[in-house]
Design a protein around this motif. Structure first.
Motif, PDB file in Angstrom:
ATOM      1  N   ALA A  31       0.761  -1.222   0.136  1.00 22.20           N
ATOM      2  CA  ALA A  31       0.021   0.154  -0.148  1.00 22.20           C
ATOM      3  C   ALA A  31       0.858   1.586  -0.027  1.00 22.20           C
ATOM      4  N   ALA A  32       1.839   1.384   0.710  1.00 27.04           N
ATOM      5  CA  ALA A  32       2.798   2.397   0.770  1.00 27.04           C
ATOM      6  C   ALA A  32       3.433   2.653  -0.707  1.00 27.04           C
ATOM      7  N   VAL A  33       3.949   1.541  -1.020  1.00 28.63           N
ATOM      8  CA  VAL A  33       4.619   1.823  -2.421  1.00 28.63           C
ATOM      9  C   VAL A  33       3.635   2.162  -3.489  1.00 28.63           C
ATOM     10  N   GLY A  34       2.393   1.637  -3.304  1.00 24.42           N
ATOM     11  CA  GLY A  34       1.277   1.908  -4.356  1.00 24.42           C
ATOM     12  C   GLY A  34       1.067   3.393  -4.040  1.00 24.42           C
ATOM     13  N   LEU A  35       1.020   4.060  -3.114  1.00 24.01           N
ATOM     14  CA  LEU A  35       0.754   5.276  -2.473  1.00 24.01           C
ATOM     15  C   LEU A  35       1.927   6.197  -3.356  1.00 24.01           C
ATOM     16  N   MET A  36       3.107   5.887  -3.146  1.00 22.58           N
ATOM     17  CA  MET A  36       4.154   6.614  -3.723  1.00 22.58           C
ATOM     18  C   MET A  36       4.093   6.543  -5.135  1.00 22.58           C
ATOM     19  N   VAL A  37       3.967   5.535  -5.696  1.00 23.01           N
ATOM     20  CA  VAL A  37       3.615   5.439  -7.173  1.00 23.01           C
ATOM     21  C   VAL A  37       2.611   6.519  -7.657  1.00 23.01           C
ATOM     22  N   VAL A  38       1.494   6.465  -7.060  1.00 20.37           N
ATOM     23  CA  VAL A  38       0.450   7.261  -7.784  1.00 20.37           C
ATOM     24  C   VAL A  38       0.837   8.654  -7.358  1.00 20.37           C
ATOM     25  N   ALA A  39       1.481   8.958  -6.244  1.00 21.15           N
ATOM     26  CA  ALA A  39       1.988  10.168  -5.892  1.00 21.15           C
ATOM     27  C   ALA A  39       2.799  10.909  -7.159  1.00 21.15           C
ATOM     28  N   THR A  40       4.047   9.722  -7.300  1.00 15.14           N
ATOM     29  CA  THR A  40       5.031   9.953  -8.211  1.00 15.14           C
ATOM     30  C   THR A  40       4.375  10.678  -9.353  1.00 15.14           C
ATOM     31  N   VAL A  41       3.467   9.587 -10.007  1.00 14.23           N
ATOM     32  CA  VAL A  41       2.965   9.806 -11.425  1.00 14.23           C
ATOM     33  C   VAL A  41       2.181  11.173 -11.473  1.00 14.23           C
ATOM     34  N   GLY A  42       1.307  11.242 -10.530  1.00 13.62           N
ATOM     35  CA  GLY A  42       0.460  12.585 -10.239  1.00 13.62           C
ATOM     36  C   GLY A  42       1.534  13.842 -10.292  1.00 13.62           C
ATOM     37  N   PHE A  43       2.512  13.911  -9.484  1.00 14.98           N
ATOM     38  CA  PHE A  43       3.377  14.922  -9.437  1.00 14.98           C
ATOM     39  C   PHE A  43       4.158  14.985 -10.720  1.00 14.98           C
ATOM     40  N   GLY A  44       4.572  14.075 -11.219  1.00 19.04           N
ATOM     41  CA  GLY A  44       5.209  14.151 -12.726  1.00 19.04           C
ATOM     42  C   GLY A  44       4.495  14.587 -14.065  1.00 19.04           C
ATOM     43  N   ALA A  45       3.108  14.188 -13.881  1.00 19.41           N
ATOM     44  CA  ALA A  45       2.290  14.886 -14.878  1.00 19.41           C
ATOM     45  C   ALA A  45       2.132  16.412 -14.518  1.00 19.41           C
ATOM     46  N   SER A  46       2.156  16.757 -13.546  1.00 19.60           N
ATOM     47  CA  SER A  46       1.968  18.279 -13.083  1.00 19.60           C
ATOM     48  C   SER A  46       3.105  18.975 -13.446  1.00 19.60           C
ATOM     49  N   ALA A  47       4.341  18.349 -13.007  1.00 20.81           N
ATOM     50  CA  ALA A  47       5.720  18.932 -13.223  1.00 20.81           C
ATOM     51  C   ALA A  47       5.739  19.242 -14.796  1.00 20.81           C
ATOM     52  N   LEU A  48       5.679  18.072 -15.597  1.00 25.43           N
ATOM     53  CA  LEU A  48       5.657  18.098 -16.744  1.00 25.43           C
ATOM     54  C   LEU A  48       4.797  19.295 -17.587  1.00 25.43           C
ATOM     55  N   SER A  49       3.574  19.389 -17.088  1.00 24.58           N
ATOM     56  CA  SER A  49       2.867  20.530 -17.722  1.00 24.58           C
ATOM     57  C   SER A  49       3.287  22.061 -17.163  1.00 24.58           C
ATOM     58  N   ALA A  50       4.219  22.032 -16.082  1.00 24.45           N
ATOM     59  CA  ALA A  50       4.688  23.374 -15.568  1.00 24.45           C
ATOM     60  C   ALA A  50       6.099  23.310 -16.063  1.00 24.45           C
ATOM     61  N   ARG A  51       6.723  22.533 -16.754  1.00 31.53           N
ATOM     62  CA  ARG A  51       7.957  22.955 -16.940  1.00 31.53           C
ATOM     63  C   ARG A  51       7.928  24.033 -17.983  1.00 31.53           C
ATOM     64  N   GLY A  52       6.973  24.223 -19.010  1.00 33.14           N
ATOM     65  CA  GLY A  52       7.202  25.268 -19.949  1.00 33.14           C
ATOM     66  C   GLY A  52       7.238  26.582 -19.263  1.00 33.14           C
ATOM     67  N   HIS A  53       6.220  26.602 -18.359  1.00 34.35           N
ATOM     68  CA  HIS A  53       6.245  27.960 -17.174  1.00 34.35           C
ATOM     69  C   HIS A  53       7.391  28.189 -16.595  1.00 34.35           C
ATOM     70  N   LEU A  54       8.112  27.211 -16.063  1.00 31.28           N
ATOM     71  CA  LEU A  54       9.218  27.428 -15.177  1.00 31.28           C
ATOM     72  C   LEU A  54      10.285  27.972 -16.318  1.00 31.28           C
TER      73      LEU A  54
END
Length: 774
Positions: A167-190
């Motif tokens: 469960a802990a690993v799954g939560l980290m995977v979900v969090a990482t994927v969610g953050f990665g998608a947001s970070a990718l969309s924010a990369r151009g703005h950065l």
């Protein structure tokens, strides 16, 4: 879930004692100072529960795993206390191995204590081979303990542990994927935010405040977008995932803090109108400086807060590209902060320097590099300017010979002592009492260390009919010519041409001398005096620009050594040094340092025809032993006819066109030998301004080239992997820019090169637009 049956756990004495041990291990670990997420609250949760959980599971690990982990933790421990704790864990682990099973309460607790001690040592270890090594070792050991412990757990407990871990690993995977998608969309703005911030800072430095505010506001808008995306609900779980949490925190801190501060900076820039300080009819409104100073103070405060935000956003756990972007922002802010501090200090001291408290008197040397001097060129003319409560008045002007002739007999020069010792033989002073010579003003600036020149001028001018000075400035033809951009074209009596900023230098350097008649040369007007007087009168009549335009125009000439200043007030002199206008020799550090300067030694204008190129070859061994070789080619292209005797003749009874010149070296390394055209040449050694100096007086006949080769030796502390040359190089302001090439061989044998074709000081780490690896 099919196939998975979770049975109620029955707690025995072993479980309770082990739970207490695990909880204590987690509490102790919380105080380790480790920061896996970068957030105090989440660090406490992750570290405390993580260590407690692993301790509880690892209590079932085999004694071999426990003792092996203890040995490794002792090896990676960084102080005696941690090593001692690891060794105790080793003994306890071996004790566990004396029994076939660790099922009883006491032995289970001992195993838990062993695991808890190992984990607390690992979480405090600091292996320095590379960042993250300690974390990797700790992760590997922790994984080994978990695997060994899980395998030994009863089936029901093993299933519970696997379920929890999954469960802990799954939560980290979900969090990482969610953050990665947001970070990718924010990369151009950065990227856009950093780019606009950099452009905005450059525009501020250029004085284009209106365009700068547009760029900065766009940067703030991009950062605001990043903040909203990082704060989205699906990004909240990322706060507890190590490494991912630091990246989210960095973006949140940077975007949230910087957005408001950029708005504040823009507001202050719009209010910081330096054009209010534009002189009117030869007068600067001193009172207006106070209004501008208040805005400058608030701007400085906002920039300091911005620097704090960037420092808070930084983390050692950031990936390379993110860290690079943050460094870019930090460097831009640091540069602008330095400029803001300098501006604030300038505005603070400006009223007094402009005569708000009492009239100020400044002396100007107008020099020509046609006849070389250490500080640039021969002082052909001079001027005295008085500033009284912002009113600027040109009170005196004259030729150098007038100061020589006005000198009362027997005046002494008190210092600086090392200046006097270095240049006593050049005609500055004579005798044991250091009496000034009749031609002292003709050789007033032989040193490239302008603070010494300023001190000498400030001492001698009152002894030669002038009044006490508050400052001394040196301006050569190149800097003087730039003022015609403000005054407009001028026509000088005796010249049939109208001159602008592009033509006046050529006229003063060459055209005014183009005559074959020595009588005409003797009767020739003092064009330099006429130009300086005309330019200054026009400037004071209303052509003086606002400070931004003035700084923008003069900055290149300050950098090249065409414009230098000295203040008798120590606080004001410190400001000149901050602004790099002091013309001082570079401050010495661990790196090598070399300054080259020339002094004409034949009383002519032959530097008009002297081309110089130099190569400095520096080699540093692994033990720090540094050897270097300076090779300087001096090509004398002087004609032997067609010019007046004052240009191509001499007073040393040498053939026409012969250039006798003093080459000066100010270096960190010691000179061990020197040759000129392959023959040993005498080196005159001295010390000035903390530098070892060596002078060589050489002669180059017309149409020939002389080669000076100098060998240096010393010790340097260098970064063996640096991609920059550990050298501060200063080349002289010359009629034709000195072409310089630097070769640097690192301790590992790799060679770097850098070349320069303009005057100035090139500071460590030395680099240029054409720095290259070979």
């Amino acid at each position: 879930m099919p196939g998975l049956t979770i049975r109620p756990l029955v707690f025995h004495g072993r479980d309770i004692s082990l739970a207490i041990v695990a909880a204590l291990a987690g509490v102790v670990a919380v105080f380790s100072g480790a920061s896996p997420t970068g957030s105090g609250l989440f660090d406490t949760v992750v570290i405390g529960f993580g260590v407690a959980f692993v301790t509880w599971v690892a209590a079932k690990a085999s004694w071999r795993t426990l003792t092996g982990a203890a040995v490794i933790s002792a090896l990676v421990a960084w102080n005696a206390w941690l090593i001692a704790i690891a060794l105790i864990a080793l003994v306890l682990g071996a004790l566990v191995g004396t029994r076939e099973k660790n099922s009883d309460v006491t032995l289970s607790a001992i195993a838990g204590v062993t695991a808890g001690m190992i984990l607390n040592v690992l979480i405090r270890s600091e292996m320095r081979a590379f960042f993250g090594l300690s974390a990797l070792v700790a992760l590997a050991i922790t994984s080994a303990l978990l695997v060994s412990g899980i395998r030994a757990l009863p089936r029901a407990e093993r299933r519970m542990v696997l379920f929890t871990s999954g469960a802990a690993v799954g939560l980290m995977v979900v969090a990482t994927v969610g953050f990665g998608a947001s970070a990718l969309s924010a990369r151009g703005h950065l990227i856009d935010a950093v780019d606009n911030l950099r452009k905005g800072v450059d525009l501020v430095n250029d004085g284009d405040i209106d365009e700068a505010t547009i760029m900065l506001r766009e940067a703030a808008q991009d950062l605001s977008t990043i903040e909203s995306r990082m704060n989205a609900p699906w990004n909240q779980p990322a706060r507890i995932v190590p490494v991912i949490a630091q990246h989210r925190s960095t973006l949140m801190t940077l975007s949230g803090g910087a957005t408001d501060l950029i708005d504040s900076i823009v507001d202050e820039l719009e209010g910081l109108d330096l054009r209010k300080l534009k002189p009117q009819d030869g007068r600067i409104n001193v009172q207006e400086i106070e209004t501008v100073t208040a805005s400058a103070d608030r701007l400085l405060s906002a920039l300091q807060n911005m620097q704090t935000v960037i420092a808070d956003a930084d983390s050692d756990w950031l990936l390379g590209p993110v860290a690079a972007q943050l460094d870019d922002v930090g460097n831009e802010v640091d540069g602008q902060l330095t400029a803001a501090v300098n501006a604030q200090e300038t505005l603070r001291l400006a009223p007094a320097m402009l005569g708000a408290d009492a009239p100020r008197r400044y002396f100007f040397l107008f020099t020509t590099p046609a006849e070389a001097r250490g500080s640039g060129g021969f002082m052909g003319n001079w001027a005295e300017i008085v500033v009284d409560n912002g009113d600027i008045e040109l009170t005196r002007t004259g030729r150098t010979r007038e100061l020589n002739q006005s000198r009362p007999f027997g005046q002494t020069l008190s210092g600086p002592p090392d200046f006097i010792n270095h240049f006593k033989r050049t005609g500055i002073v004579a005798g044991r009492l250091n009496w000034t010579t009749p031609t002292v003003w003709s050789f007033i600036n032989p040193s490239p260390h302008f603070p010494y020149v300023g001190q000498v001028v400030a001492e001698l001018y009152p002894k030669n009919g002038g009044q006490e000075l508050d400052g001394v400035f040196s301006m050569d033809l190149f800097a003087l010519g730039s003022f015609l951009e403000f005054t407009g074209p001028i026509q000088i009596e005796g010249s049939d041409r109208v001159h602008n900023a592009d033509t006046i230098v050529e006229f003063l350097l060459y055209d005014q001398y183009r005559t074959t008649n020595d009588q005409e040369e003797a009767d020739r007007k003092d064009f330099l005096k006429d130009v300086t007087q005309e330019v200054f009168e026009r400037l004071l009549d209303g052509a003086l620009p606002d400070p931004l335009d003035l700084v923008d125009t003069l900055s290149p000439f300050v950098a090249e050594g065409s414009l230098m200043g000295y203040a008798t007030n120590p606080e004001e002199q410190a400001l000149f040094e901050r602004l790099n206008i002091a013309g001082a020799l570079p401050e010495q550090g661990l790196q090598d340092s070399l300054t080259i300067a020339f002094n004409n030694y034949s009383a002519n204008k032959l530097e008009l025809f002297l081309d110089v190129d130099m190569t400095y070859d520096l080699k540093v061994a692994a033990d720090g032993l540094a050897r270097s070789q300076l090779t300087m080619n001096l090509a004398n292209n002087a004609p032997t006819s067609g010019w007046p005797d004052g240009v191509i003749g001499n007073y040393i009874d040498k053939p026409v066109g012969t250039n006798r010149i003093m080459v000066m070296s100010y270096s960190k390394l010691k000179v061990v030998s020197a040759t000129f055209n392959g023959e040993p040449v005498r080196s005159f050694r001295s010390v000035e301004a903390g530098y070892s100096t060596a002078d060589w007086i050489v002669e180059i006949p017309a149409g020939e080239t002389g080669t000076l080769v100098v060998e240096y030796l010393g010790l340097l502390i260098v970064d063996e992997d640096s991609k920059r040359v550990p050298l501060v190089l200063r080349t002289p302001r010359h009629v034709t820019p000195v072409e310089a090439e630097v070769l640097y061989t690192r301790p590992d044998g790799k060679q770097l090169t850098a070349s320069f074709d303009k005057p100035g000081t090139f500071r460590f780490p030395l680099g240029s637009e054409n720095l290259a690896d070979e």
